[in-house]
Enzyme design. Structure first.
Site, PDB file in Angstrom:
ATOM      1  N   ASN A  85       9.512   1.587  -3.185  1.00 56.09           N
ATOM      2  CA  ASN A  85       9.200   2.786  -3.974  1.00 56.09           C
ATOM      3  C   ASN A  85       7.712   2.898  -4.297  1.00 56.09           C
ATOM      4  OD1 ASN A  85      10.073   0.503  -5.899  1.00 56.09           O
ATOM      5  ND2 ASN A  85       8.966   1.888  -7.280  1.00 56.09           N
ATOM      6  N   LYS A  86       6.934   1.842  -4.010  1.00 54.49           N
ATOM      7  CA  LYS A  86       5.495   1.876  -4.276  1.00 54.49           C
ATOM      8  C   LYS A  86       4.791   0.836  -3.400  1.00 54.49           C
ATOM      9  CE  LYS A  86       5.829  -1.479  -8.062  1.00 54.49           C
ATOM     10  NZ  LYS A  86       5.515  -1.754  -9.478  1.00 54.49           N
ATOM     11  N   GLY A  87       3.477   0.831  -3.479  1.00 54.83           N
ATOM     12  CA  GLY A  87       2.681  -0.213  -2.850  1.00 54.83           C
ATOM     13  C   GLY A  87       2.819  -0.318  -1.345  1.00 54.83           C
ATOM     14  N   VAL A 135      18.104  -6.975  -4.403  1.00 50.00           N
ATOM     15  CA  VAL A 135      18.334  -8.080  -3.469  1.00 50.00           C
ATOM     16  C   VAL A 135      18.887  -9.322  -4.158  1.00 50.00           C
ATOM     17  CG1 VAL A 135      16.579  -7.279  -1.844  1.00 50.00           C
ATOM     18  CG2 VAL A 135      15.940  -8.914  -3.644  1.00 50.00           C
ATOM     19  N   ASN A 161      10.343  -6.710   2.215  1.00 50.72           N
ATOM     20  CA  ASN A 161       9.077  -6.514   1.509  1.00 50.72           C
ATOM     21  C   ASN A 161       9.176  -6.805   0.013  1.00 50.72           C
ATOM     22  OD1 ASN A 161       6.276  -5.060   1.190  1.00 50.72           O
ATOM     23  ND2 ASN A 161       7.647  -4.031  -0.255  1.00 50.72           N
ATOM     24  N   SER A 240       2.882 -14.517   2.474  1.00 48.76           N
ATOM     25  CA  SER A 240       1.626 -14.591   1.721  1.00 48.76           C
ATOM     26  C   SER A 240       0.866 -15.831   2.122  1.00 48.76           C
ATOM     27  CB  SER A 240       1.918 -14.647   0.219  1.00 48.76           C
ATOM     28  OG  SER A 240       0.743 -14.955  -0.518  1.00 48.76           O
ATOM     29  N   TYR A 296       6.030 -18.542  -6.478  1.00 47.59           N
ATOM     30  CA  TYR A 296       5.723 -17.589  -5.414  1.00 47.59           C
ATOM     31  C   TYR A 296       5.375 -18.332  -4.131  1.00 47.59           C
ATOM     32  CZ  TYR A 296       3.619 -13.488  -3.173  1.00 47.59           C
ATOM     33  OH  TYR A 296       3.320 -12.458  -2.313  1.00 47.59           O
ATOM     34  N   VAL A 315      -4.451  -7.125  -0.671  1.00 46.28           N
ATOM     35  CA  VAL A 315      -4.282  -5.692  -0.901  1.00 46.28           C
ATOM     36  C   VAL A 315      -4.210  -5.390  -2.400  1.00 46.28           C
ATOM     37  CG1 VAL A 315      -2.871  -3.675  -0.343  1.00 46.28           C
ATOM     38  CG2 VAL A 315      -3.018  -5.587   1.266  1.00 46.28           C
ATOM     39  N   THR A 317      -2.515  -4.233  -5.221  1.00 51.81           N
ATOM     40  CA  THR A 317      -1.141  -3.895  -5.589  1.00 51.81           C
ATOM     41  C   THR A 317      -0.822  -4.394  -6.998  1.00 51.81           C
ATOM     42  OG1 THR A 317      -0.180  -5.975  -4.774  1.00 51.81           O
ATOM     43  CG2 THR A 317      -0.419  -4.169  -3.177  1.00 51.81           C
TER      44      THR A 317
END
Length: 359
Positions: A85-87, A135, A161, A240, A296, A315, A317
């Site tokens: 929905n974004k990024g 998810v 994503n 990442s 992460y 990026v 975000t």
């Protein structure tokens, strides 16, 4: 030449989910990418030409393709992009739609997802649909799989994503530190941010449930649909540089995770649980886990759970609290490239944006 252990595309699709059966794969050549490959149209654009187009020109190209195509249902391509929905996820959907793919944009928040779909429709991409997806929720995953089965009967592309950082951040304090991009990318910022970035058990579990278990469970649920792809299924896991093995201080952990031939799904699950136990006991540093975004990093450490992984670049975000320097358009290029690879392309590889990189 791309050196692969099994040339059968569907075989790789099966191997991708179970790390214990994935063979070591080396990718040595530059990937040549044609965003419109496989689309029956008179348009033919190279990667450089396609991404140099303005958004308006890309929209015009998509409109032309839609009017010129006379494809059968079997030749159409269908994609799912999570956290879109974004990024970077939103931009990935836009670029795939511009290449003629019918894309299911997913998001946890239904209102935000519907708004994102409406925005893309307004930009000239009616080939974007929305379906709610969490998810972390097995029922939600099953609902999406049933929707894809009923609506399309197959799936060609899955872009994992959706992601969570696993930390609590004092954003005002972080901005006050004014850390330069080079320090972030090199890892020098690790000690500088310890006072403003905290790892909690709850946030770490949310991160692993999203970035690791969420990816695994969704991919397993959609695998039967990907196997029905007439163009060969594509799975792209947005990874990442934080997950690169050399960043884990513990040498024993690094060696075990790097031993792809003997790495099993159960062993990976065990590492994830061990990490959570060490976090619960406040022993992350003494047990040799990463200090910078540890949950992460662990969640992004497993490139062999999907066909290809991609680090999108630094990026700008929400996930990095807008400290990044690259645009969303640039950040989505790697995911789109891997999603639209021609048959016989690389598999089991880790990409830094659009180039094969060492993990």
């Amino acid at each position: 030449m791309f050196l692969i252990s099994d040339p059968v595309a569907f075989g790789h699709l099966q191997l991708a989910i179970f790390a214990n059966t994935l063979k070591a794969i080396r990718c040595t050549d530059e990937v040549v990418f044609h965003p419109l490959v496989g689309v029956r149209s008179s348009l033919s654009l190279s990667e450089k030409q396609f991404f140099s187009l303005s958004k308006k020109s890309q929209q015009t190209a998509a409109t032309m393709m839609n009017s010129m195509q006379s494809q059968s249902t079997e030749s159409l391509r269908y994609a799912v992009v999570t956290g879109a929905n974004k990024g970077i996820g939103f931009e990935t959907v836009r670029q795939l739609a511009a290449a003629g793919v019918t894309v299911v944009l997913t998001a946890r928040n239904e209102k935000r997802g519907m708004e994102a779909m409406s925005l893309l429709h307004g930009l000239g991409f009616p080939n974007v649909l929305f379906h709610q997806l969490n998810v972390q929720d097995l029922q939600s995953i099953e609902g999406l799989a049933n929707f894809i089965q009923t609506r399309f009967g197959k799936l060609d592309i899955l872009v994992n994503n959706a992601g969570a950082s696993g930390v609590v951040v004092d954003e005002e304090g972080l901005r006050a530190l004014n850390i330069d991009p080079a320090s972030w990318l090199s890892g020098k910022a690790t000690n500088m941010v310890q006072g403003v970035i905290k790892t909690t058990y709850e946030k770490a579990k949310e991160c692993l449930d999203t970035n690791y278990y969420g990816v695994k469970n969704l991919t397993q649920a959609l695998l039967p649909l990907l196997q029905r792809s007439t163009s060969g299924g594509r799975i792209v896991n947005v990874s990442s540089l934080r997950g690169e093995l050399w960043r884990i201080p513990n040498e024993e952990i690094r060696k075990e995770l790097a031993d792809v031939e003997n790495l099993s799904e159960e062993k990976i699950d065990g590492f994830v649980e061990k990490f959570l136990d060490d976090l619960r006991n406040d022993e992350l540093e003494v047990k040799g886990w990463s200090k910078m975004l540890p949950a992460y990093s662990v969640s992004k450490t497993y490139p062999n759970m999907c066909i290809n992984c991609v680090h999108p670049g630094y990026v700008d975000t929400d996930l990095n609290w807008h400290t990044g320097t690259m645009t969303l358009e640039e950040g989505a290029q790697g995911s789109v490239m891997l999603a639209l690879l021609p048959q016989g392309g690389p598999t089991g590889c880790y990409f830094d944006r659009t180039q094969v990189a060492q993990f």
